[in-house]
Write a protein that holds these residues in place. Structure first.
Motif, PDB file in Angstrom:
ATOM      1  N   ALA A 169       0.836  -1.208   0.000  1.00  0.00           N
ATOM      2  CA  ALA A 169       0.000   0.000   0.000  1.00  0.00           C
ATOM      3  C   ALA A 169       0.870   1.257   0.000  1.00  0.00           C
ATOM      4  O   ALA A 169       0.571   2.227  -0.706  1.00  0.00           O
ATOM      5  N   LEU A 170       1.955   1.241   0.763  1.00  0.00           N
ATOM      6  CA  LEU A 170       2.867   2.386   0.764  1.00  0.00           C
ATOM      7  C   LEU A 170       3.508   2.563  -0.607  1.00  0.00           C
ATOM      8  O   LEU A 170       3.693   3.691  -1.082  1.00  0.00           O
ATOM      9  N   GLY A 171       3.837   1.455  -1.249  1.00  0.00           N
ATOM     10  CA  GLY A 171       4.368   1.522  -2.609  1.00  0.00           C
ATOM     11  C   GLY A 171       3.365   2.138  -3.561  1.00  0.00           C
ATOM     12  O   GLY A 171       3.725   2.939  -4.435  1.00  0.00           O
ATOM     13  N   GLY A 172       2.113   1.779  -3.393  1.00  0.00           N
ATOM     14  CA  GLY A 172       1.065   2.376  -4.224  1.00  0.00           C
ATOM     15  C   GLY A 172       0.944   3.869  -3.995  1.00  0.00           C
ATOM     16  O   GLY A 172       0.748   4.641  -4.939  1.00  0.00           O
ATOM     17  N   LEU A 173       1.075   4.301  -2.756  1.00  0.00           N
ATOM     18  CA  LEU A 173       1.002   5.735  -2.456  1.00  0.00           C
ATOM     19  C   LEU A 173       2.189   6.497  -3.028  1.00  0.00           C
ATOM     20  O   LEU A 173       2.035   7.606  -3.544  1.00  0.00           O
ATOM     21  N   VAL A 174       3.372   5.902  -2.958  1.00  0.00           N
ATOM     22  CA  VAL A 174       4.555   6.553  -3.527  1.00  0.00           C
ATOM     23  C   VAL A 174       4.408   6.645  -5.050  1.00  0.00           C
ATOM     24  O   VAL A 174       4.730   7.670  -5.659  1.00  0.00           O
ATOM     25  N   GLY A 175       3.903   5.585  -5.670  1.00  0.00           N
ATOM     26  CA  GLY A 175       3.668   5.619  -7.109  1.00  0.00           C
ATOM     27  C   GLY A 175       2.611   6.642  -7.486  1.00  0.00           C
ATOM     28  O   GLY A 175       2.729   7.337  -8.501  1.00  0.00           O
ATOM     29  N   LEU A 176       1.578   6.742  -6.677  1.00  0.00           N
ATOM     30  CA  LEU A 176       0.538   7.739  -6.919  1.00  0.00           C
ATOM     31  C   LEU A 176       1.103   9.149  -6.820  1.00  0.00           C
ATOM     32  O   LEU A 176       0.772  10.020  -7.632  1.00  0.00           O
ATOM     33  N   ALA A 177       1.982   9.384  -5.854  1.00  0.00           N
ATOM     34  CA  ALA A 177       2.620  10.703  -5.729  1.00  0.00           C
ATOM     35  C   ALA A 177       3.472  11.006  -6.964  1.00  0.00           C
ATOM     36  O   ALA A 177       3.489  12.142  -7.451  1.00  0.00           O
ATOM     37  N   GLY A 178       4.164   9.993  -7.466  1.00  0.00           N
ATOM     38  CA  GLY A 178       4.963  10.189  -8.679  1.00  0.00           C
ATOM     39  C   GLY A 178       4.109  10.526  -9.879  1.00  0.00           C
ATOM     40  O   GLY A 178       4.441  11.418 -10.671  1.00  0.00           O
ATOM     41  N   MET A 179       2.990   9.839 -10.044  1.00  0.00           N
ATOM     42  CA  MET A 179       2.115  10.117 -11.180  1.00  0.00           C
ATOM     43  C   MET A 179       1.413  11.463 -11.024  1.00  0.00           C
ATOM     44  O   MET A 179       1.199  12.172 -12.003  1.00  0.00           O
ATOM     45  N   LEU A 180       1.079  11.828  -9.801  1.00  0.00           N
ATOM     46  CA  LEU A 180       0.495  13.147  -9.559  1.00  0.00           C
ATOM     47  C   LEU A 180       1.482  14.238  -9.964  1.00  0.00           C
ATOM     48  O   LEU A 180       1.107  15.227 -10.611  1.00  0.00           O
ATOM     49  N   ASN A 181       2.747  14.046  -9.608  1.00  0.00           N
ATOM     50  CA  ASN A 181       3.789  14.987 -10.004  1.00  0.00           C
ATOM     51  C   ASN A 181       3.881  15.069 -11.527  1.00  0.00           C
ATOM     52  O   ASN A 181       4.009  16.153 -12.088  1.00  0.00           O
ATOM     53  N   TYR A 182       3.784  13.935 -12.197  1.00  0.00           N
ATOM     54  CA  TYR A 182       3.862  13.917 -13.653  1.00  0.00           C
ATOM     55  C   TYR A 182       2.683  14.670 -14.281  1.00  0.00           C
ATOM     56  O   TYR A 182       2.856  15.436 -15.222  1.00  0.00           O
ATOM     57  N   PHE A 183       1.493  14.433 -13.757  1.00  0.00           N
ATOM     58  CA  PHE A 183       0.320  15.082 -14.322  1.00  0.00           C
ATOM     59  C   PHE A 183       0.250  16.569 -13.977  1.00  0.00           C
ATOM     60  O   PHE A 183      -0.458  17.325 -14.650  1.00  0.00           O
ATOM     61  N   LEU A 184       0.972  16.999 -12.957  1.00  0.00           N
ATOM     62  CA  LEU A 184       1.009  18.421 -12.611  1.00  0.00           C
ATOM     63  C   LEU A 184       2.082  19.194 -13.373  1.00  0.00           C
ATOM     64  O   LEU A 184       2.219  20.401 -13.194  1.00  0.00           O
ATOM     65  N   ARG A 185       2.857  18.521 -14.213  1.00  0.00           N
ATOM     66  CA  ARG A 185       3.886  19.199 -15.000  1.00  0.00           C
ATOM     67  C   ARG A 185       3.349  20.388 -15.782  1.00  0.00           C
ATOM     68  O   ARG A 185       3.958  21.468 -15.757  1.00  0.00           O
ATOM     69  N   PRO A 186       2.235  20.258 -16.486  1.00  0.00           N
ATOM     70  CA  PRO A 186       1.726  21.433 -17.200  1.00  0.00           C
ATOM     71  C   PRO A 186       1.362  22.589 -16.266  1.00  0.00           C
ATOM     72  O   PRO A 186       1.527  23.756 -16.627  1.00  0.00           O
ATOM     73  N   VAL A 187       0.913  22.265 -15.076  1.00  0.00           N
ATOM     74  CA  VAL A 187       0.580  23.315 -14.106  1.00  0.00           C
ATOM     75  C   VAL A 187       1.856  24.036 -13.665  1.00  0.00           C
ATOM     76  O   VAL A 187       1.883  25.266 -13.554  1.00  0.00           O
ATOM     77  N   TYR A 188       2.929  23.272 -13.419  1.00  0.00           N
ATOM     78  CA  TYR A 188       4.209  23.891 -13.052  1.00  0.00           C
ATOM     79  C   TYR A 188       4.689  24.819 -14.167  1.00  0.00           C
ATOM     80  O   TYR A 188       5.143  25.941 -13.913  1.00  0.00           O
ATOM     81  N   LEU A 189       4.603  24.338 -15.408  1.00  0.00           N
ATOM     82  CA  LEU A 189       5.063  25.149 -16.539  1.00  0.00           C
ATOM     83  C   LEU A 189       4.187  26.380 -16.741  1.00  0.00           C
ATOM     84  O   LEU A 189       4.694  27.460 -17.065  1.00  0.00           O
ATOM     85  N   LEU A 190       2.894  26.235 -16.536  1.00  0.00           N
ATOM     86  CA  LEU A 190       1.989  27.379 -16.649  1.00  0.00           C
ATOM     87  C   LEU A 190       2.302  28.420 -15.575  1.00  0.00           C
ATOM     88  O   LEU A 190       2.359  29.621 -15.855  1.00  0.00           O
ATOM     89  N   ALA A 191       2.522  27.968 -14.352  1.00  0.00           N
ATOM     90  CA  ALA A 191       2.852  28.897 -13.267  1.00  0.00           C
ATOM     91  C   ALA A 191       4.155  29.627 -13.562  1.00  0.00           C
ATOM     92  O   ALA A 191       4.264  30.846 -13.339  1.00  0.00           O
ATOM     93  N   TYR A 192       5.136  28.909 -14.093  1.00  0.00           N
ATOM     94  CA  TYR A 192       6.397  29.546 -14.443  1.00  0.00           C
ATOM     95  C   TYR A 192       6.193  30.575 -15.561  1.00  0.00           C
ATOM     96  O   TYR A 192       6.725  31.688 -15.500  1.00  0.00           O
ATOM     97  N   SER A 193       5.429  30.190 -16.577  1.00  0.00           N
ATOM     98  CA  SER A 193       5.176  31.117 -17.695  1.00  0.00           C
ATOM     99  C   SER A 193       4.447  32.369 -17.225  1.00  0.00           C
ATOM    100  O   SER A 193       4.763  33.487 -17.657  1.00  0.00           O
ATOM    101  N   LEU A 194       3.466  32.200 -16.345  1.00  0.00           N
ATOM    102  CA  LEU A 194       2.744  33.360 -15.822  1.00  0.00           C
ATOM    103  C   LEU A 194       3.656  34.254 -14.988  1.00  0.00           C
ATOM    104  O   LEU A 194       3.603  35.484 -15.102  1.00  0.00           O
ATOM    105  N   ALA A 195       4.482  33.646 -14.141  1.00  0.00           N
ATOM    106  CA  ALA A 195       5.407  34.436 -13.321  1.00  0.00           C
ATOM    107  C   ALA A 195       6.407  35.176 -14.199  1.00  0.00           C
ATOM    108  O   ALA A 195       6.730  36.344 -13.941  1.00  0.00           O
ATOM    109  N   GLU A 196       6.870  34.516 -15.245  1.00  0.00           N
ATOM    110  CA  GLU A 196       7.813  35.161 -16.166  1.00  0.00           C
ATOM    111  C   GLU A 196       7.147  36.313 -16.917  1.00  0.00           C
ATOM    112  O   GLU A 196       7.745  37.377 -17.098  1.00  0.00           O
ATOM    113  N   ALA A 197       5.893  36.119 -17.328  1.00  0.00           N
ATOM    114  CA  ALA A 197       5.173  37.184 -18.028  1.00  0.00           C
ATOM    115  C   ALA A 197       4.937  38.384 -17.117  1.00  0.00           C
ATOM    116  O   ALA A 197       5.087  39.533 -17.542  1.00  0.00           O
ATOM    117  N   VAL A 198       4.587  38.132 -15.865  1.00  0.00           N
ATOM    118  CA  VAL A 198       4.375  39.229 -14.914  1.00  0.00           C
ATOM    119  C   VAL A 198       5.686  39.954 -14.645  1.00  0.00           C
ATOM    120  O   VAL A 198       5.726  41.190 -14.595  1.00  0.00           O
TER     121      VAL A 198
END
Length: 135
Positions: free
Chosen positions: A96-125
């Motif tokens: 179960a802990l392995g599943g949670l660690v894997g879930l955290a990794g996939m969550l990080n992967y799926f949040l990549r566009p959000v990280y890039l969007l936040a960076y782009s917005l901060a750079e534009a501002v």
């Protein structure tokens, strides 16, 4: 900077997925969390650290494989940290802990566009605030 964000998020995702695989394999094998297992994982991490590949693979499908391989030694250490967090885990709880660690990794992967969007917005501002008004 966008390349650094892409590289780091891919490294974290790979580390979490490998650490999850280690924990899932241990749990499937029926190995509960214990002090010897913790020592084995830390020894594996140290062994991988000292045998990191020096060869240059480069980019494969836009992914920095060299960066991932050079930090792969952290995956057993992440698994060991998880065991430190729950030292009396049974084999099923390790899975179960392995599943949670894997879930955290996939969550990080799926949040990549959000990280890039936040960076782009901060750079534009920042560019808009520091730019001159030529109107």
């Amino acid at each position: 900077m966008e390349t650094a964000i892409r590289t780091v998020t891919m490294q974290v995702t790979a580390l979490c997925l490998v650490a999850a695989g280690i924990l899932l394999a241990l749990g499937t094998a029926g190995v509960p969390a214990s002090l010897p297992l913790l020592g084995l994982l830390l020894a594996l991490s140290a062994g991988l650290y000292y045998t990191r590949p020096d060869a240059s693979v480069g980019q494969v499908v836009g992914i920095d494989v060299d960066g991932i391989l050079s930090t792969l030694w952290l995956a057993p250490a992440l698994s060991a940290f998880t065991i430190v967090f729950e030292p009396t885990a049974s084999a099923a709880e390790l899975q179960a802990l392995g599943g949670l660690v894997g879930l955290a990794g996939m969550l990080n992967y799926f949040l990549r566009p959000v990280y890039l969007l936040a960076y782009s917005l901060a750079e534009a501002v920042q560019n808009r605030g520091s730019g001159s008004v030529d109107r």
